[in-house]
Structure formats: structure tokens, C-alpha cells
Design a protein around this motif. Structure first.
Motif, mmCIF file in Angstrom:
data_model
loop_
_atom_site.group_PDB
_atom_site.id
_atom_site.type_symbol
_atom_site.label_atom_id
_atom_site.label_comp_id
_atom_site.label_asym_id
_atom_site.label_seq_id
_atom_site.Cartn_x
_atom_site.Cartn_y
_atom_site.Cartn_z
ATOM 1 N N ILE A 1 0.844 -1.185 -0.046
ATOM 2 C CA ILE A 1 0.085 0.069 0.111
ATOM 3 C C ILE A 1 0.746 1.334 0.094
ATOM 4 O O ILE A 1 0.647 2.266 -0.695
ATOM 5 N N THR A 2 1.897 1.340 0.742
ATOM 6 C CA THR A 2 2.644 2.633 0.996
ATOM 7 C C THR A 2 3.448 2.683 -0.270
ATOM 8 O O THR A 2 3.664 3.877 -0.798
ATOM 9 N N GLY A 3 3.784 1.764 -0.832
ATOM 10 C CA GLY A 3 5.077 1.774 -1.577
ATOM 11 C C GLY A 3 6.281 2.202 -1.148
ATOM 12 O O GLY A 3 6.476 1.908 0.018
ATOM 13 N N PHE A 4 7.204 2.862 -1.869
ATOM 14 C CA PHE A 4 8.451 3.179 -1.425
ATOM 15 C C PHE A 4 9.128 4.199 -2.023
ATOM 16 O O PHE A 4 8.803 4.523 -3.060
ATOM 17 N N MET A 5 10.313 4.758 -1.493
ATOM 18 C CA MET A 5 11.313 5.764 -1.999
ATOM 19 C C MET A 5 12.306 5.247 -2.671
ATOM 20 O O MET A 5 12.987 4.029 -1.947
ATOM 21 N N GLY A 6 13.043 5.798 -3.587
ATOM 22 C CA GLY A 6 14.061 5.498 -4.226
ATOM 23 C C GLY A 6 15.291 6.562 -4.287
ATOM 24 O O GLY A 6 14.833 7.876 -3.843
ATOM 25 N N THR A 7 16.207 6.347 -4.974
ATOM 26 C CA THR A 7 17.195 7.351 -4.907
ATOM 27 C C THR A 7 16.598 8.637 -6.030
ATOM 28 O O THR A 7 17.242 9.529 -5.700
ATOM 29 N N ASP A 8 15.952 8.199 -6.805
ATOM 30 C CA ASP A 8 15.518 9.038 -7.716
ATOM 31 C C ASP A 8 13.808 9.854 -7.286
ATOM 32 O O ASP A 8 13.255 10.296 -7.774
ATOM 33 N N GLY A 9 13.499 9.394 -6.056
ATOM 34 C CA GLY A 9 12.139 9.832 -5.429
ATOM 35 C C GLY A 9 11.195 8.922 -5.239
ATOM 36 O O GLY A 9 11.519 7.619 -5.163
ATOM 37 N N ALA A 10 10.033 9.032 -5.139
ATOM 38 C CA ALA A 10 8.837 8.186 -5.031
ATOM 39 C C ALA A 10 8.807 7.415 -6.222
ATOM 40 O O ALA A 10 8.884 7.501 -7.214
ATOM 41 N N GLN A 11 8.695 5.736 -5.702
ATOM 42 C CA GLN A 11 8.647 4.772 -6.748
ATOM 43 C C GLN A 11 7.432 3.986 -7.033
ATOM 44 O O GLN A 11 7.193 3.663 -8.054
ATOM 45 N N ALA A 12 6.550 4.071 -5.944
ATOM 46 C CA ALA A 12 5.528 3.158 -6.045
ATOM 47 C C ALA A 12 4.428 3.463 -5.026
ATOM 48 O O ALA A 12 4.711 4.173 -4.137
#
Length: 589
Positions: free
Chosen positions: A175-186
Motif C-alpha cells: 500500500i505505502t510503496g517506497f522511495m528510491g534514489t530518484d524519489g517516490a517509486q510506488a
């Protein structure tokens, strides 16, 4: 004599002229420096000793319905240096006495305190030894940063930033998804990035020639702004139960994937949206199944099978074309003039079934005989009003199918028939949950949703979904179908499921064939159960689906997970037991 005096005066004059010229040059240069170039030189001097620092706006939290944090930001620290200032110094280096500290000793102590690597630090410094900036170690938590600060190394500096953490991990990662080095991912991180993201500010401080920050020299040039808090309807405790129940069942059934949902009937709020497999946003790289980066309950389409029959029955009753006791002669198979054939899942002699019996036994032939009393357009319109064939209006989540089917069915003759038992049409698990929420809510559909809104840093609520209810079928039609679905549990395809003591349950099973492209339908199945409780006054809807189970390819295999999850819901929310017997209609005539 006179000539000598004249020569002396000439030399004196020349010297005086030279002195005056030299003084004039100095005066001109002084004026140029102190007046003409004063501003630019001051600015240049300031730039050489003023160090800019980014102040990070904190990304907002994602919380469940009770305020429990599903995603949060914590402070992390990068340790930087100015390579040109790296040298031996006098200091305690975390000890009790002042001593001479070499660069190697300082880096060794820094690596021990931070968990960093000396070789990496040396390489970073050596990359540009005359520069004013280089990273030594990144991402320290508060404990490690405090250990570093206690060393007292004069030529290291902190760079503070926010790091994303997910306290509930894989429980709500879908549900939350996740962050990556380039910002929000999912997930919600991506869908509501604009609200969650903070805006960075900046400050400067002055550093002396020895590289040490000057006390009281910090100046804020731009204020940082924190992001908003995204409030969901998810109950993280129930979400955990749903994830555990689903994963256990999926492994037992050897299913490729699975979903489960729990919906509050009166509000349309999704209390749990579980997926198997799912992602732990704290360790995304550990998930090799890219399909688990989101929620299949929201994004994966499938042919729903017999769970759609409840919607067809409700449409028939709503239009006055049938009733729970309406009679039909139902053979095992049925053929059509264009050469098509359908049949029931198990062979049987020709039976005299009521509409209730057709739902109880999940007869494909029976539902098409009565369902054909409605035109294709009528059935399509009802399916659309139940929430099929269009995007979920109150859910903003990346990867949802567009499902823009238009206002009329584009069905060939066979699909027109097959659609009545859930073949040849596409749905998501959430859309099936929406059908049963509508039936449980006296025929009023409330758009399913799991976000209440986003509260900004200044206290305003934005991004609240429109959850205005709309009537799909009459209250009478919805109640009659709910009552008929009790026969599925007491004597139909769910009769083998152990009852939930004290509660009347209304439910429907589905066993859908999986299409294999041009090859048609193969041997793989998607099995499901959708139901509500207590049947006489439904409070909650539970759905479970299993994709390509191998241990049991029939909907009976999905029943234990449905029962367990529904039991957990009724117990958790202290739903009062049923006080009446299950209402049933005659199934045969």
C-alpha cells in the motif's frame, strides 16, 4: 657650483615626482579596492568562507486509521569534509587528554565510530585534494552521528537529511510503496508525492581559515517546509492478520499470487488490502517479483468467474424479471445456434432449480437462462453501476487499469452469454469487493477507498476522495440476493466450510479459467470467495482470491482463508452475533 646645485635640484624634483606618482598609484588602487570593488571583493571573500547548507523539509508521514505510522521520516547524517583542510591537529579524539592526531588516526577513529571504511574515505579526499567538499560517510543514524561528533575532528562537518522508514514493513508495503534514489517509486508514496514531499530550505555558516565553523555565524536564507500527513483508512493490526492469513493459505495452495480485502459496508472504507507476495519497503532489493512492488488487488485484472452471478441476480430482481423462487429447468450443458456451448463445472442430470438454487450450486447454465431475460445493454449497465468497466473513482494508486470500456458492451454472441458467469470480462479484486459492499449496503454503492485525505503542514485537508453513495439496485433486491447467498454457505458450494459459530454468513464462490492468449483457456484457475457478515445486517465484506493454485484448483480451496479472515474481522470489531436463523429460500421445485 651653480651647475651642481641645478643637478641636485633636478634629482630632488625627479625623486619627488616619482614619490608623488607612487603615492598616486597606491591611492588609486586603494580607492579601487575600498570603493569601486568593495562590494564584489566583500562578496568574493564571503564566498570563500561562507558555507551553504541545505535544510531538508521533512517528508510527511503515512498513517493508518488510528494514527499508527506506516511510513515516516527520520534524521540521517552525512559526514563531509574540505579535503584542502585535512591535516594533523591537536585534540582529544574522543579521549581525555589533548594529543597530536594524524590524519590516519582521525580517519581510523571516524571509521570505527561511524561504521565507515578508511580506504573509501582516503579515496574521496584524494580525488580532489584542493577542493572544499567531499563525502566521507553517508546515512548515519543519531547514535552513530553523536559518536562521530564526540571525536572533535575539526575538519569534518555534518549534512543532515531525512531518510524514509517503514515501521510496519512488508505488512503494508504493498500500500505505502517506497522511495528510491530518484524519489517516490510506488504505491501511495508515488500517488501522493505532491502532498507528502516537503520543500527544502537553505542556510549558510562561516568557516575560519582553520576550517572550524564560527560560532553564531549561521544564517537561514530560506525556510524549509514539511510535507503533509497522508491519512488512510487501513487498520494496520487487521492488515497484519490479513497478510499472515493470506500468505499461509497461498503457500498451502501453492498459488502463484493471492489477494484479500476487508471493507466496511456502511462507509466503503478499505480496512485491509493484502497481497501475496508483497514487498518490504525497508529492503526493496530483497523482492525479486516486480509484480509485488504494488498491490495486485488494485492493479491485476482477471476474469472473476461465478462471483459475478450475484450482480446478475440482483439486476434480474431489480428489473422485476426474476425472484428468489423463480423456476428454471437446468441441464448440465447448453448449446447455441452459432455453435457455442457452455456447461456447469460438474456433471449433473437436468435439474429443476430456483434462482436461489442456481446461486447455491453456481450453475452457469441456470444463470444464463434467467439472465438472458435482460438485454446485453441492461446487464452491462448494471455491471458498470456496480463498479465494473471503469477506474476506481475514489482510489488514486499507480498501475490501476484504465478499464475505459465506453457506454455499450462490445461483446460477441458467446461473450454476451459467458459474461453472466464471469468469463470474457475483466475485473480487479477491489471491484468484486465493491459489488458485495453494494449488496450488503441495501443496494447503495459507496466508492471503495483507503485514503481519507492529506493534512498539510498548515492544517488543511486536501486530496479527500469523493465517496458520495449511489443507488445501484433497490434495497429489496439487495436484501433478497444477500438472503439467497446464505444458501451457498448452508447447502451450496461452501457447505464444506466450517461455520463461523454464532454468525450467519452470505457468500459466493468463484472458479475462473485463466486465458492463455490464442490458445484459449488452459488448466490453470483463479479461485475466490466473496462474502459478508452478519447476513441479516452486514457490517463487513471480505474477499480472497488465489491465482493459479496447484494443491486445490477449486473455490473450496479458498474457503478456509475466507473463514479465518472473516472470523478475525468479526472478533476484532466485536460484532454482535446473529440472533435469527439464516434466511433461506427453496432451491429446487
Amino acid at each position: 657650483m651653480t651647475k651642481t646645485i641645478r643637478n641636485r635640484r633636478l634629482r630632488y624634483s625627479v625623486v619627488m615626482i616619482a614619490v608623488i606618482a607612487l603615492v598616486a598609484v597606491f591611492v588609486i588602487r586603494l580607492v579601487d579596492i575600498q570603493v569601486v570593488q568593495a562590494a564584489s571583493l566583500n562578496e568574493l571573500s564571503k564566498e570563500k568562507r561562507s558555507i551553504p547548507v541545505t535544510i531538508y523539509g521533512t517528508r510527511g508521514s503515512i498513517v493508518d486509521r488510528n494514527g499508527t505510522e506506516l511510513a515516516d521520516s527520520v534524521n540521517r547524517y552525512n559526514i563531509t569534509t574540505a579535503p584542502r583542510l585535512v591535516k594533523e591537529f591537536e585534540g582529544k579524539l574522543g579521549g581525555t587528554r589533548v594529543k597530536d592526531v594524524t590524519v590516519d588516526q582521525a580517519l581510523t577513529a571516524l571509521a570505527k565510530a561511524s561504521g565507515g571504511d578508511v580506504a573509501t574515505m582516503k579515496k574521496s579526499i584524494a580525488a580532489n585534494p584542493k577542493s572544499d567538499f567531499a563525502y566521507l560517510v553517508k546515512g548515519l543514524d543519531v547514535k552513530h552521528y553523536e559518536a562521530v561528533a564526540a571525536l572533535g575532528i575539526p575538519w569534518i562537518y555534518k549534512e543532515q537529511q531525512a531518510s524514509r522508514v517503514y515501521p510496519t514493513g512488508a505488512t503494508t508495503g504493498n500500500i505505502t510503496g517506497f522511495m528510491g534514489t530518484d524519489g517516490a517509486q510506488a504505491g501511495l508514496e508515488y500517488a501522493y508525492d505532491k502532498c507528502l514531499a516537503g520543500s527544502n530550505g537553505s542556510e549558510t555558516y562561516e568557516r575560519g581559515s582553520d576550517g572550524v565553523q564560527l560560532p553564531g555565524s549561521t544564517v537561514t536564507t530560506k525556510e524549509a517546509k514539511d510535507g503533509g500527513t497522508l491519512e488512510t483508512t487501513i487498520d494496520s493490526d487487521l492488515q497484519y492478520m490479513a497478510q499472515q492469513t493470506l500468505a499461509s493459505a497461498a503457500k498451502d495452495l501453492q498459488a502463484e499470487s493471492a489477494t484479500a480485502t476487508v471493507t466496511s459496508v456502511k462507509t466503503g472504507e478499505l480496512l485491509a488490502v493484502a497481497d501475496y507476495p508483497t514487498v518490504d519497503p525497508n529492503d526493496v532489493d530483497a523482492t525479486t517479483d516486480k509484480g509485488a512492488f504494488g498491490s495486485r488487488a488494485l492493479t491485476a485484472t482477471y476474469e472473476p468467474g461465478s462471483t459475478i452471478k450475484a450482480a446478475i441476480a440482483a439486476a434480474l430482481i431489480d428489473q422485476g424479471k426474476s425472484s428468489p423462487t423463480d423456476q428454471a429447468v437446468v441441464p448440465y450443458s447448453r448449446s447455441f445456434p452459432w455453435g457455442g456451448t457452455i456447461h456447469d463445472s460438474e456433471f449433473h442430470d437436468t435439474e429443476n432449480l430456483t434462482l436461489t438454487g442456481i446461486l447455491r450450486d453456481s450453475s452457469n447454465v441456470g444463470i444464463t437462462e434467467l439472465g438472458s431475460r435482460l438485454t446485453a445493454q441492461q446487464r452491462y449497465d448494471y455491471m458498470q453501476k456496480f463498479g465494473l468497466f471503469e477506474p476506481e473513482s475514489a482510489i488514486d494508486y499507480p498501475g490501476q487499469p484504465s478499464m475505459d470500456y465506453g457506454s455499450s458492451p462490445n461483446w460477441d454472441q458467446q461473450t454476451n452469454i459467458n459474461s453472466m458467469f464471469g468469463q470474457g470480462i475483466s475485473t480487479t479484486a477491489i471491484q468484486i469487493a465493491s459489488i458485495y459492499q453494494t449488496l450488503a449496503n441495501d443496494g447503495v454503492r459507496i466508492p471503495l477507498h483507503f485514503v481519507k485525505g492529506c493534512e498539510t503542514a498548515d492544517g488543511k485537508t486536501i486530496d479527500a476522495p469523493d465517496v458520495q453513495g449511489t443507488r445501484v439496485v433497490s434495497a429489496s433486491a439487495a436484501t433478497q440476493v444477500t438472503d439467497m447467498l446464505q444458501s451457498v454457505v448452508t447447502g451450496g458450494t461452501l457447505v464444506g466450510m466450517k461455520p463461523i459459530s454464532g454468525y450467519n454468513i452470505a457468500a459466493k464462490t468463484g472458479t475462473a479459467e485463466v486465458a492463455e492468449g490464442s490458445k484459449g483457456y488452459g488448466s490453470q484457475r483463479i479461485t475466490s470467495v466473496a462474502g459478508m457478515a452478519p447476513a441479516e445486517d452486514p457490517q463487513y465484506v471480505v474477499t480472497v482470491t488465489f491465482t493459479k493454485p496447484q494443491a486445490n484448483k477449486w473455490s473450496s480451496g479458498a474457503a478456509p482463508a475466507f473463514r479465518t479472515l472473516m472470523s478475525q474481522v468479526l472478533e476484532k470489531y466485536r460484532v454482535a452475533p446473529s440472533t435469527t436463523q439464516a434466511k433461506t429460500y427453496p432451491s429446487t421445485w
